[in-house]
Motif scaffolding. Structure first.
Motif, PDB file in Angstrom:
ATOM      1  N   VAL A  11       0.826  -1.212   0.000  1.00 31.17           N
ATOM      2  CA  VAL A  11       0.000   0.000   0.000  1.00 31.17           C
ATOM      3  C   VAL A  11       0.858   1.259   0.000  1.00 31.17           C
ATOM      4  O   VAL A  11       1.818   1.372   0.774  1.00 31.17           O
ATOM      5  N   LEU A  12       0.496   2.198  -0.868  1.00 31.05           N
ATOM      6  CA  LEU A  12       1.060   3.541  -0.856  1.00 31.05           C
ATOM      7  C   LEU A  12       0.194   4.401   0.052  1.00 31.05           C
ATOM      8  O   LEU A  12      -1.036   4.380  -0.061  1.00 31.05           O
ATOM      9  N   GLY A  24       4.568   7.173   2.192  1.00 38.29           N
ATOM     10  CA  GLY A  24       5.383   5.990   2.411  1.00 38.29           C
ATOM     11  C   GLY A  24       4.700   4.745   1.906  1.00 38.29           C
ATOM     12  O   GLY A  24       3.609   4.785   1.312  1.00 38.29           O
ATOM     13  N   LEU A  25       5.337   3.624   2.159  1.00 38.57           N
ATOM     14  CA  LEU A  25       4.856   2.327   1.710  1.00 38.57           C
ATOM     15  C   LEU A  25       4.760   1.393   2.899  1.00 38.57           C
ATOM     16  O   LEU A  25       5.642   1.382   3.768  1.00 38.57           O
ATOM     17  N   SER A  37       8.895   1.866   3.991  1.00 45.64           N
ATOM     18  CA  SER A  37       9.662   3.086   3.784  1.00 45.64           C
ATOM     19  C   SER A  37       8.726   4.265   3.998  1.00 45.64           C
ATOM     20  O   SER A  37       7.538   4.182   3.689  1.00 45.64           O
ATOM     21  N   SER A  38       9.250   5.376   4.544  1.00 46.49           N
ATOM     22  CA  SER A  38       8.378   6.538   4.755  1.00 46.49           C
ATOM     23  C   SER A  38       9.188   7.820   4.770  1.00 46.49           C
ATOM     24  O   SER A  38      10.402   7.806   4.995  1.00 46.49           O
ATOM     25  N   ARG A  39       8.484   8.913   4.518  1.00 40.06           N
ATOM     26  CA  ARG A  39       9.048  10.252   4.593  1.00 40.06           C
ATOM     27  C   ARG A  39       8.016  11.161   5.253  1.00 40.06           C
ATOM     28  O   ARG A  39       6.838  11.115   4.923  1.00 40.06           O
ATOM     29  N   ARG A  56       8.670   9.069  -4.800  1.00 35.23           N
ATOM     30  CA  ARG A  56       9.703   8.388  -5.590  1.00 35.23           C
ATOM     31  C   ARG A  56      10.836   7.884  -4.700  1.00 35.23           C
ATOM     32  O   ARG A  56      11.365   6.784  -4.908  1.00 35.23           O
ATOM     33  N   GLU A  57      11.223   8.690  -3.717  1.00 36.39           N
ATOM     34  CA  GLU A  57      12.279   8.257  -2.799  1.00 36.39           C
ATOM     35  C   GLU A  57      11.885   6.977  -2.071  1.00 36.39           C
ATOM     36  O   GLU A  57      12.703   6.069  -1.891  1.00 36.39           O
ATOM     37  N   CYS A  58      10.632   6.909  -1.634  1.00 37.30           N
ATOM     38  CA  CYS A  58      10.170   5.723  -0.906  1.00 37.30           C
ATOM     39  C   CYS A  58      10.153   4.496  -1.812  1.00 37.30           C
ATOM     40  O   CYS A  58      10.538   3.396  -1.386  1.00 37.30           O
TER      41      CYS A  58
END
Length: 241
Positions: A11-12, A24-25, A37-39, A56-58
């Motif tokens: 999930v995004l 994040g994901l 991953s998260s920001r 995109r970074e995540c």
């Protein structure tokens, strides 16, 4: 028709309803939600500029491709008009492009879920900055929303707190929450924690529907009041009449 529960979802997650740009994901399974991953960047003026870059970074960090995502979860507020629509429009576009469902969740519900992790509090008040010297709020008891969401002057909400105390206040109350003093000084014995919505909390709110494959409800932004631009236009009309 029987409900089919899948083993897991990729999930995004997106939320731009507060000053924090959150994305994040996560993986959602029957056993819970795991962050991949998260920001989180606090900058209320750059939601549109930064969100897709952070996404995109995540994806790069996780090793996932866009087509690996099974669903999108987005915070629907309450929040200011401009910031909130950035996240919701991005989520809707992403879901449409990939043909995957987009689930809207209450941002205050996600903050409550984040605050409850590792806490023994049974009653939580979530308070966020609504600007114009007001706050957005919602009350929770044993994980359920029992009041709100609403928008109020801080003094009104604090008067209600005196009659109905809570175990925990979460969400990063703004300075005008207590007339320029820290909210804890007006609420002795009630811990105040600065909690932004996070990807695990946002996904947790809707996890049962994700796993059941339930169709999402239409995305509806929760503004709780009209945007400034509309009010300004109305004022100009009145002056011209």
């Amino acid at each position: 028709m029987a409900v089919v529960v899948v083993s897991g979802r990729r999930v995004l997650v997106i939320d731009t309803a507060t000053d924090a740009i959150v994305t994040g994901l996560v993986t959602v399974r029957a056993g819970g939600v795991d962050e991949v991953s998260s920001r989180t960047v606090v900058d209320h003026r750059r939601h549109a500029e930064m969100l897709t870059t952070l996404m995109r970074e995540c994806l790069t960090e996780s090793g996932w491709r866009g087509v690996d995502v099974d669903a999108v979860v987005v915070g629907c507020g309450p929040g200011p008009f401009t910031g909130l629509r950035v996240g919701m429009a991005t989520a809707a576009a992403y879901g449409d492009a990939l043909g995957i469902p987009v689930y809207g969740v209450g941002t205050l519900d996600a903050i409550a879920a984040a605050a409850a992790r590792g806490s023994q509090a049974r009653s939580i008040l979530v308070v966020t900055d609504a600007r114009r010297r007001e706050v957005y709020w919602a009350r929770y008891a044993d994980g359920r929303r029992v009041g709100g969401p609403g928008v109020s002057a801080p003094a009104v909400l604090q008067a209600e707190l005196a009659a109905e105390p809570v175990d925990l206040i979460a969400g990063g109350a703004p300075p005008h929450w207590a007339g320029g003093t820290e909210p804890a000084s007006r609420n002795p014995g009630r811990p105040v924690v600065d909690v932004a919505p996070d990807v695990v909390g946002l996904a947790s709110v809707i996890a049962p529907a994700l796993l059941a494959g339930s169709p999402p409800d239409p995305l509806v932004p929760l503004y709780l009041r009209r945007p400034d631009a509309v009010e300004l236009a109305d004022q100009k009309k009145k002056r011209g009449s």
